[in-house]
Motif scaffolding. Structure first.
Motif, PDB file in Angstrom:
ATOM      1  N   UNK A 736     -20.618 -14.100   1.263  1.00 42.66           N
ATOM      2  CA  UNK A 736     -20.038 -14.392  -0.087  1.00 42.66           C
ATOM      3  C   UNK A 736     -19.658 -15.928  -0.105  1.00 42.66           C
ATOM      4  N   UNK A 737     -19.053 -16.351   0.918  1.00 43.33           N
ATOM      5  CA  UNK A 737     -18.838 -17.875   0.945  1.00 43.33           C
ATOM      6  C   UNK A 737     -20.068 -18.850   1.024  1.00 43.33           C
ATOM      7  N   UNK A 738     -21.011 -18.353   1.694  1.00 42.86           N
ATOM      8  CA  UNK A 738     -22.038 -19.256   1.677  1.00 42.86           C
ATOM      9  C   UNK A 738     -22.992 -19.217   0.597  1.00 42.86           C
ATOM     10  N   UNK A 739     -22.856 -18.050  -0.218  1.00 42.31           N
ATOM     11  CA  UNK A 739     -23.605 -18.260  -1.399  1.00 42.31           C
ATOM     12  C   UNK A 739     -22.783 -19.051  -2.489  1.00 42.31           C
ATOM     13  N   UNK A 740     -21.432 -19.168  -2.235  1.00 41.22           N
ATOM     14  CA  UNK A 740     -20.655 -20.025  -3.297  1.00 41.22           C
ATOM     15  C   UNK A 740     -20.943 -21.244  -2.689  1.00 41.22           C
ATOM     16  N   UNK A 741     -20.884 -21.691  -1.526  1.00 38.28           N
ATOM     17  CA  UNK A 741     -21.234 -23.025  -1.047  1.00 38.28           C
ATOM     18  C   UNK A 741     -22.492 -23.613  -1.454  1.00 38.28           C
ATOM     19  N   UNK A 742     -23.706 -22.469  -1.583  1.00 41.75           N
ATOM     20  CA  UNK A 742     -25.107 -22.799  -2.162  1.00 41.75           C
ATOM     21  C   UNK A 742     -24.865 -23.234  -3.354  1.00 41.75           C
ATOM     22  N   UNK A 743     -24.116 -22.457  -4.352  1.00 42.31           N
ATOM     23  CA  UNK A 743     -23.876 -22.852  -5.600  1.00 42.31           C
ATOM     24  C   UNK A 743     -23.206 -24.059  -5.984  1.00 42.31           C
ATOM     25  N   UNK A 744     -22.244 -24.308  -5.045  1.00 44.30           N
ATOM     26  CA  UNK A 744     -21.487 -25.542  -5.392  1.00 44.30           C
ATOM     27  C   UNK A 744     -22.432 -26.761  -5.085  1.00 44.30           C
ATOM     28  N   UNK A 745     -23.209 -26.631  -3.978  1.00 42.28           N
ATOM     29  CA  UNK A 745     -23.794 -27.991  -3.481  1.00 42.28           C
ATOM     30  C   UNK A 745     -24.959 -27.986  -4.567  1.00 42.28           C
ATOM     31  N   UNK A 746     -25.617 -27.126  -5.126  1.00 40.16           N
ATOM     32  CA  UNK A 746     -26.621 -27.238  -6.370  1.00 40.16           C
ATOM     33  C   UNK A 746     -26.233 -28.076  -7.235  1.00 40.16           C
ATOM     34  N   UNK A 747     -24.875 -27.977  -7.628  1.00 43.78           N
ATOM     35  CA  UNK A 747     -24.215 -28.602  -8.835  1.00 43.78           C
ATOM     36  C   UNK A 747     -23.702 -29.948  -8.502  1.00 43.78           C
ATOM     37  N   UNK A 748     -23.192 -29.984  -7.164  1.00 42.81           N
ATOM     38  CA  UNK A 748     -22.088 -31.196  -6.890  1.00 42.81           C
ATOM     39  C   UNK A 748     -22.882 -32.105  -5.697  1.00 42.81           C
ATOM     40  N   UNK A 749     -23.859 -31.840  -5.052  1.00 40.52           N
ATOM     41  CA  UNK A 749     -24.411 -32.406  -4.114  1.00 40.52           C
ATOM     42  C   UNK A 749     -23.959 -31.972  -2.675  1.00 40.52           C
ATOM     43  N   UNK A 750     -24.743 -32.277  -1.813  1.00 42.86           N
ATOM     44  CA  UNK A 750     -24.426 -32.006  -0.438  1.00 42.86           C
ATOM     45  C   UNK A 750     -23.825 -33.350   0.360  1.00 42.86           C
ATOM     46  N   UNK A 751     -22.744 -33.023   1.143  1.00 42.41           N
ATOM     47  CA  UNK A 751     -22.282 -34.224   1.978  1.00 42.41           C
ATOM     48  C   UNK A 751     -22.221 -33.654   3.358  1.00 42.41           C
ATOM     49  N   UNK A 752     -21.878 -34.675   4.331  1.00 40.31           N
ATOM     50  CA  UNK A 752     -21.862 -34.271   5.669  1.00 40.31           C
ATOM     51  C   UNK A 752     -20.611 -33.372   5.962  1.00 40.31           C
ATOM     52  N   UNK A 753     -19.614 -33.557   5.128  1.00 43.19           N
ATOM     53  CA  UNK A 753     -18.528 -32.565   5.221  1.00 43.19           C
ATOM     54  C   UNK A 753     -18.843 -31.216   4.872  1.00 43.19           C
ATOM     55  N   UNK A 754     -19.450 -31.039   3.704  1.00 40.06           N
ATOM     56  CA  UNK A 754     -19.960 -29.892   3.309  1.00 40.06           C
ATOM     57  C   UNK A 754     -20.728 -29.041   4.559  1.00 40.06           C
ATOM     58  N   UNK A 755     -21.692 -29.775   4.977  1.00 38.09           N
ATOM     59  CA  UNK A 755     -22.853 -29.459   6.078  1.00 38.09           C
ATOM     60  C   UNK A 755     -21.657 -28.687   7.094  1.00 38.09           C
ATOM     61  N   UNK A 756     -20.868 -29.473   7.546  1.00 39.67           N
ATOM     62  CA  UNK A 756     -20.076 -29.159   8.824  1.00 39.67           C
ATOM     63  C   UNK A 756     -19.281 -27.940   8.334  1.00 39.67           C
ATOM     64  N   UNK A 757     -18.668 -27.825   7.116  1.00 40.64           N
ATOM     65  CA  UNK A 757     -18.031 -26.716   6.991  1.00 40.64           C
ATOM     66  C   UNK A 757     -18.787 -25.399   6.905  1.00 40.64           C
ATOM     67  N   UNK A 758     -20.128 -25.690   6.282  1.00 41.01           N
ATOM     68  CA  UNK A 758     -20.960 -24.390   6.305  1.00 41.01           C
ATOM     69  C   UNK A 758     -21.499 -23.960   7.577  1.00 41.01           C
TER      70      UNK A 758
END
Length: 888
Positions: A736-758
């Motif tokens: 569930x957290x990863x599908x939320x991250x996927x939705x978030x990154x589709x709208x606000x973009x991907x950063x190195x910090x987000x990738x590390x968190x995932x």
């Protein structure tokens, strides 16, 4: 000229926003001095463009009746110095004798400002003297030319006071003139009052602009001895007006109305009773020779427009205008406006159409120009337009073909989203896969069956994670090694290799996706057949097998070990096999042809595709219908006959085989194996079939399905062992957290910090499970660990015979207790199954490291003699749970 005109009411102070928002296109009378942000509009923000002067000017000043000027020429009443002549000022009413106008509250119109107004008037000090001969100047409100004439009176020492009559002061002035009174007035031109009445403006000293520059900074004390500057009235147009109506810009530039014409129109509003529109219309009728020269030659109306242009109505005619940004036109005889740019395309204007990242469009030809752009989502990440916008037919470097699914070089083949040169026997990765699959099969054979749920849960978790992020550009797969790890967990050969595995493309390559899952199953069967043959030939004896196998496998039949391993493999190969089958059946219409989505050069269900499609249908029937149905029938029959048993003793080897189908689940959820197979099949179907749909459709379906799936996994805990129950909850939350991250990154973009968190979240459930597993196993083997520690301590620290003897006794006790646990690998308690249907059926519940009634209950395993061969023992009993009293 045929244009329809709207006349909005403009709000003071909002001229700039009105022009910027295209509320106003054109203003033919703009007084810069009355517009505080005039320079901001025209020079800084440039929301309006100055088209020059209107022709008439704005003039503010002091006025006297013209008949009085003509009657007394000797006083020069049209020049300001008459105000210093006591004889001339006697012609006008003295100060303080004019009408008094009160404010809305009944008090003075203005008060309390000695340099501007006190008690409704402005009276300079010299006019307060008893012998003063000051006259009265009638003005409107103090807001008109604020403090300008107060400073002129002070600076020129004029014998004048000011009486403020308010915004309606012109009615009082008009009444006085109609009565023939000699009044001294403030007013301006162009204005109806000055146009109708016979007035003469009093000349003041020529304007000094430096004085007025200083006056704007200090209106209370500045010295002003000169006339008010003449106001140049301007014409302003918006930027949109200039772009959209070029012929009207010519009209506005030519527009010039002189003072005489303006005054004539103003007089007609009084003398003829016209309103402003009628007065202007009558002037137009009488003066066509003036305004006729303003109108430019009208353009011809366009019938149709060529590629890159749209047909738009400009006034009364149609004109071909280049397609603006966000639109396009491919029709060479376009009779309408340009077409809006579709989603996922970029239209900078004219005929140019580009595709956005992740999409592909065929090259533009004369044929394609006759219809709408055809674009498609790319099936392989990174092969089409990789970033920004690309031209039609363009692929990422090294790729070519329909949907960019082929390598640009003919001697190269695509593996893992890259093109590689291939040898006839394939690359090193093929042989590594053969070896790695064998090692994996061997590891699964040695896996304690109580750990089988952990393997199933983790494989499901990593396979869903791979699905979630597989097609996200610049996502977590940019982390080194993570995509390879998840591809291995998903048994996806194409995602894990770094070279050309085999020189194959199209349908053979899609069929090759079956290879690794089936290879694991093949190796288990092969190992079973080899070991069975070696047993039969005497190459492997019970004693030699016991030395090669761990304690938890000793005494178990070879068929049971291999069958358990096959069940474990079955739980995590379902999704890869279903995925492979669906990809072989997934077709799409590309350029009016029904082709294979992953290999668009292959026509669907043609001769090249027929065999692969048949194989895919067979696998889907077997995996999603036949296998779950067969397992359900077996489990249901076992349940009805009372042979769902969790005991270890007094059961036959065939019963132990059937135990593999339900032993890891709770007794009331014995049926979960076919359910999990169907669950994995549905998951794979959704992720595979939705790939070609829009991103928002994919994400919304994923969210709904995975939320339901994870909610059921969190709420219903089918696993017998509490460790798997915890792990099942954690991987559900992780999904569930990863599908939320996927939705978030589709709208606000991907950063190195987000990738590390995932990346951390992907492995967090594994880390937590390992920690709990170590703690649980330490508690389970605590006595053995302590006895081993005691033995080492006794050898190193004690030389006495009594101490050594005591240590040996301790070790013997520890070994005796440990031997009992080895038979199942855990401390267990035997309980009756409540309502189990068979009084002989027993429930195994794990009591890890617990004590009951002050003693540790240990269940030992007694294997009765019979036919069949086990590992580390001479024989095992055979019997069927469907017929517990006899043979198979």
């Amino acid at each position: 000229m045929g244009y329809r005109v709207q006349i909005p009411v403009m709000t003071a102070g909002k001229y700039g926003p009105n022009f910027a928002d295209n509320v106003v296109d054109l203003s033919l009378e703009m007084w810069p001095e009355d517009t505080a942000n005039y320079a901001q509009m025209t020079q800084i923000d440039r929301v309006a463009v100055d088209l020059g002067a209107t022709g008439y000017a704005g003039i503010i000043g002091l006025y006297v009746p013209t008949p009085l000027v003509e009657q007394y020429p000797k006083y020069g009443l049209d020049f300001w110095r008459f105000l210093l002549n006591s004889d001339a000022t006697k012609l006008f009413p003295p100060a303080g004798t004019g009408p008094r106008v009160l404010g809305a509250d009944g008090g003075p119109l203005c008060d309390g400002a000695p340099t501007s107004c006190v008690n409704g008037t402005y009276t300079p000090e010299r006019c307060k003297l008893p012998e003063s001969n000051c006259i009265e100047l009638w003005m409107h409100d103090p807001a008109y030319s604020p403090q300008n004439f107060q400073r002129i009176i002070d600076s020129l020492n004029l014998n004048v006071s000011i009486n403020f009559l308010g915004f309606g002061g012109e009615a009082t002035m008009q009444k006085a003139l109609d009565e023939g009174k000699n009044v001294f007035l403030y007013n301006w031109q162009p204005n109806t009052f000055t146009a109708v009445n016979n007035l003469t403006r009093v000349l003041l000293p020529a304007t000094d602009h430096e004085q007025y520059h200083a006056f704007t900074k200090d209106r209370m004390h500045a010295r002003v001895t000169t006339d008010v500057p003449t106001i140049i009235i301007h014409k302003l147009a918006s930027q949109g007006f200039l772009a959209d109506f070029p012929e009207l810009v010519l009209l506005a530039n030519s527009y010039q109305v002189l003072d005489a014409s303006m005054n004539a129109m103003l007089r007609s509003t009084v003398e003829q009773g016209y309103n402003h529109s009628t007065a202007a219309c009558e002037w137009m009728r009488a003066n066509e020779h003036i305004w006729g020269a303003w109108i430019p030659t009208p353009p011809k109306s366009a019938v149709d427009c060529s590629v890159g242009f749209g047909r738009y109505l400009t006034g009364s005619v149609f004109a071909c205008i280049p397609c603006p940004s966000g639109t396009y036109n491919w029709n060479n005889h376009n009779e309408g406006a340009c077409t809006e740019c579709p989603a996922h395309l970029h239209c900078p204007g004219g005929p140019v159409v580009q595709v956005s990242s992740g999409y592909w469009m065929a090259n533009i030809t004369n044929t394609t120009l006759e219809r709408d752009p055809e674009f498609y989502k790319c099936p392989i990440l990174g092969t089409c337009c990789s970033s920004g916008y690309c031209e039609p037919g363009e692929c990422s470097p090294s790729f070519a073909g329909l949907l960019c699914t082929e390598c640009a070089e003919p001697d190269e083949h695509m593996w893992n989203h890259k093109c590689h040169k291939c040898g006839p026997a394939g690359g090193a990765s093929f042989w590594l896969i053969l070896f790695g699959a064998f090692v994996g099969a061997a590891v699964l054979l040695y896996l304690p069956y109580e750990e089988a749920p952990t393997v199933e849960i983790l494989f499901f978790y990593f396979q869903v994670t791979y699905y979630i992020f597989e097609h996200q550009a610049n996502g977590i797969f940019t982390l080194p090694g993570l995509s390879t790890f998840l591809a291995i967990a998903s048994l996806n050969v194409d995602g894990m290799v770094a070279d050309c595995t085999l020189p194959i493309t199209g349908v053979p390559k899609l069929v090759f996706r079956y290879f690794l899952p089936l290879l694991l199953m093949f190796y288990i069967v092969l190992i079973y057949l080899i070991l069975r043959a070696m047993q039969s030939s005497g190459m492997i004896t019970a004693s030699s097998a016991g030395r090669l196998t761990p304690y938890y496998m000793q005494g178990q039949p070879l068929s049971l070990i291999c069958f358990r391993a096959m069940i474990v493999v079955l739980t995590f190969v379902v999704m890869p096999l279903v995925d492979s089958s669906l990809l072989l059946l997934q077709c799409n219409t590309v350029q009016e042809k029904n082709v294979l989505y992953r290999s668009p050069s292959v026509e669907c269900f043609g001769s090249e595709h027929g065999g692969g499609a048949a194989l895919a249908v067979i696998f889907l029937i077997l995996l999603l219908i036949a296998l779950p149905a067969m397992l359900w029938l077996v489990l249901n029959r076992l349940h009805k006959s009372g042979n769902i048993t969790y005991e270890d003793e007094e059961i036959s080897n065939i019963q132990r085989l059937f135990q593999c189908l339900y032993i890891v689940f709770k007794p009331d959820m014995y049926y979960m194996l076919p359910v999990t197979i169907i669950e994995k099949g549905i998951t794979s179907i959704l992720f595979t079939l939705l790939i070609k749909y829009e991103e928002n459709i994919q994400i919304n379906v994923f969210i709904l399905f995975l939320a339901f799936l994870c909610a059921t996994r969190i709420y219903f805990q089918p696993y017998h062992n509490h460790l798997e129950a915890y792990l099942n909850r954690e991987i559900s939350l992780g999904i569930l957290v990863m599908i939320a991250y996927r939705q978030y990154t589709e709208h606000y973009g991907i950063t190195d910090g987000i990738i590390a968190q995932i990346g951390v979240i992907v492995f967090l459930p594994v880390i937590m499970h390992v920690i709990r597993w170590v703690i649980a196993n330490y508690q389970k083997h605590e006595e053995k660990i302590m006895s081993q520690a005691s033995k080492m301590s006794s050898k190193m620290g004690s030389q006495s015979k009594q101490s050594a003897s005591g240590s040996a006794n301790d070790i013997s006790v520890g070994r005796a207790k440990s031997t009992a646990r080895k038979m199942r690998g855990s401390i267990e308690k035997i309980e009756k199954v409540p309502g189990g249907g068979n009084t002989g059926s027993m429930l195994r519940s794990k009591q890890t490291g617990s004590k009951l009634g002050g003693t540790v209950n240990v269940s030992t395993v007694h294997r009765p003699s019979g036919s069949g061969h086990g590992i580390g023992e001479e024989g095992a009993h055979e019997g069927s749970p469907l017929n517990p009293n006899g043979g198979p």
